[in-house]
Scaffold this motif. Structure first.
Motif, PDB file in Angstrom:
ATOM      1  N   SER A   1      -3.549   5.101  -2.158  1.00 44.80           N
ATOM      2  CA  SER A   1      -4.437   6.115  -1.561  1.00 44.80           C
ATOM      3  C   SER A   1      -3.357   8.028  -1.795  1.00 44.80           C
TER       4      SER A   1
ATOM      5  N   SER B   1      -3.686   7.564   7.205  1.00 43.87           N
ATOM      6  CA  SER B   1      -3.314   5.802   6.045  1.00 43.87           C
ATOM      7  C   SER B   1      -2.441   5.845   7.125  1.00 43.87           C
TER       8      SER B   1
ATOM      9  N   ALA C   1       0.762   5.171   0.345  1.00 41.84           N
ATOM     10  CA  ALA C   1       0.302   6.483   0.248  1.00 41.84           C
ATOM     11  C   ALA C   1       1.458   7.527   0.107  1.00 41.84           C
TER      12      ALA C   1
ATOM     13  N   HIS D   1      -3.368  11.980   0.050  1.00 45.15           N
ATOM     14  CA  HIS D   1      -3.643  12.860   1.060  1.00 45.15           C
ATOM     15  C   HIS D   1      -3.070  13.810   0.640  1.00 45.15           C
TER      16      HIS D   1
ATOM     17  N   TYR E   1       5.485   5.225   2.534  1.00 41.28           N
ATOM     18  CA  TYR E   1       4.822   6.126   2.186  1.00 41.28           C
ATOM     19  C   TYR E   1       5.636   7.506   1.611  1.00 41.28           C
TER      20      TYR E   1
ATOM     21  N   ALA F   1      -0.973   2.392   4.902  1.00 44.71           N
ATOM     22  CA  ALA F   1       0.236   2.546   4.406  1.00 44.71           C
ATOM     23  C   ALA F   1       1.685   1.377   4.158  1.00 44.71           C
TER      24      ALA F   1
ATOM     25  N   HIS G   1       1.335  -1.539   0.369  1.00 47.30           N
ATOM     26  CA  HIS G   1      -0.004   0.200   0.159  1.00 47.30           C
ATOM     27  C   HIS G   1       0.445   1.589   0.059  1.00 47.30           C
TER      28      HIS G   1
END
Length: 499
Positions: free
Chosen positions: A118, A170, A89, A120, A176, A173, A87
């Motif tokens: 994602s 998040s 982010a 943000h 990052y 995640a 994941h």
């Protein structure tokens, strides 16, 4: 209407460039030797200067070989499947950014070959705009692209707190990706910056930063030359050892625990009784260094806006130098002595001190105390070294620029060297002396660089022939290439009347 092609670039490795760099370094050795022989220095001074130049050129030659050893990470299909399962982010803090650059950057997420899971966005209490139209467009576009996204507005507390707000949004995640609000990612940037994480020891990855507005004026040309060369020489050499000291704000990636586990100290850094508001990228890199390897992926490219005014550049550079001084204290204190990063950092300061001492001796002590003016051949030394390192700039192939234009910029190397050895050197030492001034210092009165000739981002992400809903009273500014000269363009404005 056809869509605009996204910006792309790649770093080309060339044995010819390596050979040319070594040749120029050898020429610099000859110039230094000739200067020592021609000068009326005493035996002791001449011997000391000869020793200094030998050490300097051995270091330069070692660095030249090291940065040419850097290679983009490549992985197996199995490792790629593992990376695809992560994941990812994106943390995007916004403060008084130009809406054009912000839209351009957001759209680049939609064009990724490996889209983030994602994104943000955190508006850190901007005073110049509420970004209502950009926000509405992005939330709709992200939903259609299958990207989970949040857009929050918080009181102004600084970039670190804005990033922390994105981290809190998040919590699941694995990686990052930190970007700036004027970052425009090349289409494969996220895919490429993830590749080094196939090695479990790698804790952070830096991308390569190029300028979006590099041909605006002389300042942006020289700054682009200087920044790009620094990344592809100094940082590339450190990357070959897994010891990158500072990642770039416009594009960097971190394993999630590096950020989450250090969030409290990240938000509460103090130096000489004052809260530190800048140098966030170097602090995150330090956290990563304490856990493992930090590298650069030269195939992960991002475009960003450089300062277009000298005053803006000076404030930015002073912030960097003050942050560098503070970060040096922490590195000396926390980095293990057994690691490459500790000694690379120590060697960097040794080189700065040595070059400054030699420069002061040749330009002040020898003429004033002994009446010896330095030979003109000494002036060639920094120019030849700068030209050798600047050859790396020519190794960057951009989709929006022909090689002859990059060659023109490379010929500005003497100007870049002159500024670096004079004004920037003074600013470096002044930044060290005033490192207790820990405020941010830019964008307090709004965006300082604006994107004025780009088409509306909603059009760029839409297939040709599609119908795009536009707000009332919208004016589109569209670049139109002149047929007689493909390197120039004019603009066409289309006003959409209120319905």
């Amino acid at each position: 209407m056809t869509t605009r092609q996204p910006l792309t670039a790649h770093v080309h490795r060339s044995g010819t460039v390596l050979a040319a760099a070594i040749t120029l370094v050898a020429a610099a050795v000859w110039a230094a030797h000739h200067g020592i022989q021609a000068a009326n220095y005493g035996d002791d001074t001449g011997s000391r200067l000869a020793a200094v130049w030998i050490i300097t050129f051995l270091l330069l030659l070692t660095q030249t070989i090291m940065y040419h050893c850097e290679r983009p990470r490549r992985i197996s299909p199995r490792a790629r499947r593992q990376l695809d399962a992560l994941h990812v982010a994106v943390l995007l803090p916004v403060y008084n950014e130009d809406e054009g650059y912000l839209r351009l950057g957001l759209e680049s997420f939609l064009n990724q070959t490996r889209r983030p899971n994602s994104v943000h966005v955190v508006d850190d209490g901007s005073t110049s705009s509420d970004y209502a139209q950009v926000r509405a467009w992005w939330l709709r576009a992200a939903r259609q692209a299958g990207i989970t996204t949040t857009w929050q507005r918080t009181p102004n507390r600084g970039k670190r707190h804005a990033q922390a707000t994105g981290v809190e949004a998040s919590p699941c995640a694995d990686v990052y990706v930190t970007v700036d609000s004027d970052s425009c990612l090349a289409p494969n940037a996220i895919e490429e910056i993830l590749l080094p994480f196939a090695n479990r020891r790698v804790q952070s990855v830096a991308g390569i930063v190029l300028a979006t507005n590099h041909r605006t004026n002389l300042l942006t040309r020289v700054a682009d030359l200087w920044f790009t060369t620094g990344q592809l020489t100094d940082r590339s050499a450190l990357s070959s050892m897994g010891a990158v000291l500072v990642n770039s704000g416009p594009l960097a990636a971190y394993r999630a625990p590096v950020v989450r586990d250090n969030l409290d100290s990240y938000l509460n850094e103090w130096f000489m009784g004052r809260r530190v508001m800048f140098s966030d990228d170097s602090l995150l890199t330090l956290y990563a260094l304490l856990r493992g390897r930090t590298v650069q992926q030269p195939s992960a490219i991002v475009f960003t806006a450089l300062p277009e005014k000298a005053s803006h550049f000076a404030r930015m550079y002073m912030r960097w130098m003050r942050g560098s001084t503070i970060r040096s204290v922490w590195r000396m204190r926390y980095l293990p002595v057994t690691g490459w990063a500790y000694w690379a950092h120590l060697l960097r300061w040794f080189q700065v001190a040595l070059s400054t001492t030699v420069l002061g001796w040749l330009l002040a002590v020898e003429p004033i105390v002994y009446g010896n003016l330095p030979p003109a051949s000494f002036l060639l030394v920094p120019l030849l070294i700068g030209a050798a390192q600047g050859l790396r700039y020519l190794g960057v192939i951009r989709s929006d620029e022909r090689m002859r234009h990059r060659a023109v910029t490379w010929f500005l190397t003497p100007l870049a060297v002159l500024v670096s050895w004079t004004a920037l050197r003074v600013m470096r030492w002044w930044g060290m002396a005033t490192c207790a001034r820990t405020g941010w210092g830019t964008r307090q009165n709004g965006a300082e660089v604006s994107l004025t000739t780009e088409a509306a981002p909603a059009l760029e992400a839409t297939p040709a022939g599609s119908r795009v809903p536009l707000p009332d009273d919208t004016t589109l500014t569209i670049p139109v290439v002149k047929l007689l000269d493909p390197d120039t363009e004019t603009t066409l404005q289309i006003a959409v009347p209120a319905r």
